[in-house]
Design a protein around this motif. Sequence first.
Motif, PDB file in Angstrom:
ATOM      1  N   PRO A  11       0.831  -1.213   0.000  1.00  0.00           N
ATOM      2  CA  PRO A  11       0.000   0.000   0.000  1.00  0.00           C
ATOM      3  C   PRO A  11       0.863   1.259   0.000  1.00  0.00           C
ATOM      4  O   PRO A  11       2.020   1.244   0.419  1.00  0.00           O
ATOM      5  N   VAL A  12       0.292   2.355  -0.472  1.00  0.00           N
ATOM      6  CA  VAL A  12       0.953   3.650  -0.396  1.00  0.00           C
ATOM      7  C   VAL A  12       1.083   4.018   1.083  1.00  0.00           C
ATOM      8  O   VAL A  12       0.148   3.825   1.866  1.00  0.00           O
ATOM      9  N   SER A  15      -1.818   5.277   3.620  1.00  0.00           N
ATOM     10  CA  SER A  15      -3.178   5.002   3.146  1.00  0.00           C
ATOM     11  C   SER A  15      -3.865   3.996   4.078  1.00  0.00           C
ATOM     12  O   SER A  15      -3.213   3.147   4.674  1.00  0.00           O
ATOM     13  N   CYS A  32      -6.992  -1.919   0.629  1.00  0.00           N
ATOM     14  CA  CYS A  32      -6.288  -0.678   0.918  1.00  0.00           C
ATOM     15  C   CYS A  32      -6.798   0.404  -0.022  1.00  0.00           C
ATOM     16  O   CYS A  32      -7.339   0.113  -1.084  1.00  0.00           O
ATOM     17  N   ASP A  33      -6.627   1.639   0.425  1.00  0.00           N
ATOM     18  CA  ASP A  33      -7.127   2.781  -0.336  1.00  0.00           C
ATOM     19  C   ASP A  33      -6.317   3.012  -1.607  1.00  0.00           C
ATOM     20  O   ASP A  33      -6.865   3.270  -2.667  1.00  0.00           O
ATOM     21  N   GLN A  34      -4.981   2.892  -1.507  1.00  0.00           N
ATOM     22  CA  GLN A  34      -4.096   3.113  -2.658  1.00  0.00           C
ATOM     23  C   GLN A  34      -2.997   2.065  -2.647  1.00  0.00           C
ATOM     24  O   GLN A  34      -2.442   1.755  -1.596  1.00  0.00           O
ATOM     25  N   ILE A  35      -2.661   1.565  -3.818  1.00  0.00           N
ATOM     26  CA  ILE A  35      -1.629   0.535  -3.928  1.00  0.00           C
ATOM     27  C   ILE A  35      -0.405   1.126  -4.616  1.00  0.00           C
ATOM     28  O   ILE A  35      -0.513   1.743  -5.679  1.00  0.00           O
ATOM     29  N   ALA A  36       0.754   0.928  -4.003  1.00  0.00           N
ATOM     30  CA  ALA A  36       2.013   1.411  -4.575  1.00  0.00           C
ATOM     31  C   ALA A  36       2.629   0.381  -5.512  1.00  0.00           C
ATOM     32  O   ALA A  36       3.272   0.732  -6.491  1.00  0.00           O
TER      33      ALA A  36
END
Length: 98
Positions: A11-12, A15, A32-36
């Motif tokens: 995840p970012v 987040s 998760c809200d944002q994935i890196a």
Amino acid sequence: MSDRKSIDVLPVAGSPVVIGKLADDDYIVIACDQIAMYRITTGNTVLRVDPEGLLVSKDGDTLGKILNDLVRGVLSIAAPKDVPAITELIERINDLLP
């Protein structure tokens, strides 16, 4: 990220994340809200997706390198009028497959 042969989701930083515990030292990202980054590892083969692009590798060789070698091989036999279009392929390959 795990050193196991698996699917990893990074995840970012900062987040919101929902995780599940699989074992004492092993967790899984459920949401998760944002994935890196995504990374899938099977044996010596790795597929990684991140903001930089897509990496497909096996035993130290990458899809990007193979495609670049192919384009350079074509350039060595191509007629001069085709060189600019073929050379542009290298830039496009390197943008998608860094």
